[in-house]
Design a protein around this motif. Structure first.
Motif, mmCIF file in Angstrom:
data_model
loop_
_atom_site.group_PDB
_atom_site.id
_atom_site.type_symbol
_atom_site.label_atom_id
_atom_site.label_comp_id
_atom_site.label_asym_id
_atom_site.label_seq_id
_atom_site.Cartn_x
_atom_site.Cartn_y
_atom_site.Cartn_z
ATOM 1 N N ILE A 1 -8.660 -8.524 3.802
ATOM 2 C CA ILE A 1 -8.551 -7.396 4.719
ATOM 3 C C ILE A 1 -9.624 -6.338 4.465
ATOM 4 N N SER A 2 -9.956 -6.088 3.207
ATOM 5 C CA SER A 2 -10.900 -5.018 2.857
ATOM 6 C C SER A 2 -12.246 -5.126 3.565
ATOM 7 N N PRO A 3 -12.883 -6.295 3.585
ATOM 8 C CA PRO A 3 -14.178 -6.364 4.288
ATOM 9 C C PRO A 3 -14.047 -6.109 5.791
ATOM 10 N N ILE A 4 -12.936 -6.518 6.381
ATOM 11 C CA ILE A 4 -12.738 -6.292 7.814
ATOM 12 C C ILE A 4 -12.581 -4.797 8.076
ATOM 13 N N LEU B 1 0.869 -1.175 0.000
ATOM 14 C CA LEU B 1 0.000 0.000 0.000
ATOM 15 C C LEU B 1 0.907 1.226 0.000
ATOM 16 N N GLY B 2 1.027 1.863 -1.167
ATOM 17 C CA GLY B 2 1.937 2.993 -1.266
ATOM 18 C C GLY B 2 3.345 2.529 -0.972
ATOM 19 N N HIS B 3 4.009 3.188 -0.035
ATOM 20 C CA HIS B 3 5.374 2.809 0.329
ATOM 21 C C HIS B 3 5.417 1.806 1.476
ATOM 22 N N MET B 4 4.251 1.389 1.978
ATOM 23 C CA MET B 4 4.212 0.457 3.098
ATOM 24 C C MET B 4 3.805 -0.924 2.615
ATOM 25 N N SER B 5 4.320 -1.907 3.300
ATOM 26 C CA SER B 5 3.937 -3.283 3.020
ATOM 27 C C SER B 5 3.090 -3.774 4.179
ATOM 28 N N VAL B 6 1.914 -4.254 3.871
ATOM 29 C CA VAL B 6 0.980 -4.739 4.887
ATOM 30 C C VAL B 6 0.844 -6.245 4.716
ATOM 31 N N PRO B 7 1.028 -6.993 5.817
ATOM 32 C CA PRO B 7 0.883 -8.442 5.679
ATOM 33 C C PRO B 7 -0.568 -8.805 5.403
#
Length: 130
Positions: free
Chosen positions: A15-18, A3-9
């Motif tokens: 993840i989107s519905p949560i 996500l952009g410059h960040m990495s999200v596990p």
């Protein structure tokens, strides 16, 4: 997931519905109100002043389904009383939600000014087209 410059596990599709669910205003407010202590339904209703009865019921059911809120029925009382509390998982959500609320409070005046300026530009551009 990047996500952009960040990495999200994790997987964006999971993840989107949560995020959509726990990020909605009623769920966030309910979790924050319950962070103080367990409460009965009518206490929640009084503290979240603008929520309708139906929306509170739907919100509590969703949070219970997600395992963020526990519902306990005290049958020995007449009528039976129901109390809602945060689960250990729900407790982990309090700090990030509170941080978001603090950020919102600190920045709401600037955001409102930005919205008014944007809306003014949009209104002016629509008027010049007509």
């Amino acid at each position: 997931m990047k996500l952009g410059h960040m990495s999200v596990p994790g997987d964006c599709n999971r993840i989107s519905p949560i995020l959509s669910h726990v990020g909605n205003k009623w769920a966030a407010l309910t979790v924050l109100v319950l962070s103080e202590r367990p409460k009965r339904y009518n206490q929640l209703r009084r503290e979240i002043e603008t929520i309708s009865q139906r929306m509170l019921t739907v919100t509590l059911r969703g949070l219970e389904r997600d395992g963020l809120v526990a519902r306990e029925v005290f049958a020995q009382k007449t009528p039976p009383q129901v109390e809602y509390s945060l689960t250990p998982l729900g407790q982990t959500l309090v700090e990030p939600l509170f941080a978001l609320c603090q950020w919102s409070a600190l920045n709401c005046a600037e955001i409102e000014r930005n919205q008014a300026a944007h809306d003014s530009k949009v209104d002016d551009s629509h008027a010049s087209v007509a």
